[in-house]
Design a protein around this motif. Structure first.
Motif, mmCIF file in Angstrom:
data_model
loop_
_atom_site.group_PDB
_atom_site.id
_atom_site.type_symbol
_atom_site.label_atom_id
_atom_site.label_comp_id
_atom_site.label_asym_id
_atom_site.label_seq_id
_atom_site.Cartn_x
_atom_site.Cartn_y
_atom_site.Cartn_z
ATOM 1 N N HIS A 4 60.025 -9.219 -18.869
ATOM 2 C CA HIS A 4 59.142 -8.194 -18.298
ATOM 3 C C HIS A 4 59.884 -6.875 -18.069
ATOM 4 O O HIS A 4 59.370 -5.817 -18.392
ATOM 5 C CB HIS A 4 58.552 -8.686 -16.977
ATOM 6 C CG HIS A 4 57.886 -10.034 -17.107
ATOM 7 N ND1 HIS A 4 56.682 -10.193 -17.745
ATOM 8 C CD2 HIS A 4 58.287 -11.271 -16.711
ATOM 9 C CE1 HIS A 4 56.353 -11.484 -17.726
ATOM 10 N NE2 HIS A 4 57.313 -12.158 -17.111
ATOM 11 N N CYS A 5 61.107 -6.950 -17.514
ATOM 12 C CA CYS A 5 61.822 -5.692 -17.174
ATOM 13 C C CYS A 5 63.196 -5.594 -17.826
ATOM 14 O O CYS A 5 63.923 -4.644 -17.572
ATOM 15 C CB CYS A 5 61.937 -5.561 -15.664
ATOM 16 S SG CYS A 5 63.037 -6.764 -14.937
ATOM 17 N N CYS B 249 62.399 -7.771 -10.922
ATOM 18 C CA CYS B 249 60.963 -7.567 -10.713
ATOM 19 C C CYS B 249 60.306 -8.713 -9.932
ATOM 20 O O CYS B 249 59.138 -8.655 -9.605
ATOM 21 C CB CYS B 249 60.256 -7.364 -12.052
ATOM 22 S SG CYS B 249 60.325 -8.798 -13.128
ATOM 23 N N CYS C 72 65.238 -10.771 -18.606
ATOM 24 C CA CYS C 72 63.839 -10.918 -18.179
ATOM 25 C C CYS C 72 62.922 -10.313 -19.253
ATOM 26 O O CYS C 72 63.142 -9.180 -19.664
ATOM 27 C CB CYS C 72 63.650 -10.204 -16.851
ATOM 28 S SG CYS C 72 61.934 -10.018 -16.377
ATOM 29 N N CYS D 199 63.422 -13.563 -11.891
ATOM 30 C CA CYS D 199 64.078 -12.268 -12.100
ATOM 31 C C CYS D 199 64.285 -11.600 -10.748
ATOM 32 O O CYS D 199 63.335 -11.454 -9.970
ATOM 33 C CB CYS D 199 63.219 -11.402 -13.006
ATOM 34 S SG CYS D 199 63.845 -9.732 -13.149
#
Ligand SMILES: [Zn+2]
Length: 392
Positions: free
Chosen positions: A39-40, A79, A37, A76
């Motif tokens: 983002h995380c 998150c 992912c 994901c």
């Protein structure tokens, strides 16, 4: 697998098929690397959709190359965000690989004009310019954090009719342009010099005989020694000497052959030329004295790499010459004496220092080529970006 890598120039991709359609080659490929992912960084992902991403890739010989890449829309589980799969060597939302963008940038950088490149690659001319600008910005950001160089060359050059002159800051030690900025007067450079970082680093500033640049240097580079540019000093001596000759012998000074001999250094003269000049000078004894004096002065000014002790001896000699000039009775030579007198410190520094503003003048040539190739610039920032990247 290594075959796939060498064909594509990208790691962790598997080629499923290659088809050719006229001048077009389409490679069907799949990414086999690790997916996480953005983002995380979680690797707990759920597939939501599958689609084909069409990307322009590096040219194969004269054939345009496209990659049809299997991509996934993912969710994901860490998150909860949705995203499209990311690939190394390809930026999100782009319709071409970084390799192809770099290929276009490099071709334009090497001198292929925007229009020709756009026609050859079947892309828009504006795209070429936009990609070129992106890569230039990227390169410039890598170098923008550098502090002021130790040895700085300052000089002016013409930018445009509308915006006038610009000042070049040249790194004489590493042979590159540190920066260019609009303006050549003290007032127009004030704001730029105030925010310039690392001014205390500068040890030597080389300038032509411009009082503006001298006062700027004294004010903004407190630890720097000012060095006069040798070429400009000799040119000044020659200019005043020839002006005196014109007042003494207006007819002979129009003779181009003699004029060329008069302004030449002794070592650049052939024996027959030396003889011709000698004959002329013998007929004009007054001119002979002035010529001999000029030669002595030029020999003195051409000295370089002297020790402190030797420079002290030379400066005594220079002061003697300056006094002689001031009291010689010829208006032009008296003027020369006054100018040399006001620059005596900088000229003395010239003997200790070997570098001169020839490097800066050389870069001015290159800048003119950059400007000509673009048929002139309206936006100074675009010009500055190119100069900073191409002259370093
Ligand atoms: Zn996530």
């Amino acid at each position: 697998m290594p075959h796939d890598e060498s064909i594509l120039g990208l790691n962790d991709y598997k080629i499923k098929d290659i088809c050719r359609n006229g001048r077009k080659i389409v490679i069907h490929a799949r990414y086999t690397g690790h997916v996480s992912c953005p983002h995380c960084r979680s690797t707990r992902l759920r597939k939501k959709d599958k689609f084909i991403r069409e990307l322009r890739h590096e040219t194969w010989g004269r054939r345009h190359c496209y990659i049809h890449l299997e991509s996934l829309k993912l969710c994901c589980l860490g998150c909860g965000k949705y995203f499209n799969q990311r690939f190394p060597g390809i930026q999100p939302r782009r319709r071409s690989t970084e390799a192809f963008r770099h290929e276009v940038f490099k071709s334009h950088f090497d001198g292929i004009c925007r229009k020709t490149l756009a026609t050859n690659k079947c892309i828009g001319a504006a795209t070429v310019e936009r990609w070129f600008h992106d890569f230039m910005k990227r390169r410039e950001s890598e170098m923008s954090s550098e502090p002021c160089p130790e040895e700085l060359g300052l000089d002016e050059h013409f930018f445009s009719k509308k915006k006038g002159f610009a000042t070049t800051f040249c790194d004489l030690k590493n042979h590159k342009v540190y920066d260019v900025t609009l303006g050549r007067s003290e007032a127009s450079l004030e704001a730029y010099l105030k925010r310039l970082r690392g001014k205390d680093n500068v040890r030597v500033v080389c300038i032509d005989l411009s009082t503006t640049y001298r006062s700027i240097t004294r004010k903004h580079f407190p630890y720097a020694k000012i060095v006069a540019d040798r070429f400009h000093v000799i040119r000044l001596v020659n200019h005043h000497f020839l002006a005196t000759w014109r007042t003494l012998d207006p007819i002979a000074s129009k003779n181009r052959g003699l004029l060329s001999l008069m302004r030449r250094h002794e070592e650049n003269m052939r024996p027959d030329q030396r003889e011709r000049l000698g004959l002329y000078l013998k007929e004009h004894p007054e001119m002979e004295i002035i010529y001999e004096f000029k030669q002595r002065l030029c020999r003195l000014l051409l000295k370089k790499m002297c020790t402190v002790k030797k420079s002290r001896i030379l400066i005594r000699q220079l002061l003697k010459y300056i006094n002689e000039l001031k009291s010689c009775g010829f208006a032009q030579l008296e003027k020369l004496g006054r100018t040399l007198g006001s620059w005596d410190q900088e000229i003395a520094a010239m003997w200790r220092f070997t570098k001169n503003n020839g490097i800066t003048e050389g870069f001015h040539n290159k800048m003119e080529v950059i400007s000509r190739r673009a048929f002139g610039f309206r936006n100074f920032e675009n010009y500055r970006l190119r100069v900073r990247v191409m002259c370093s």
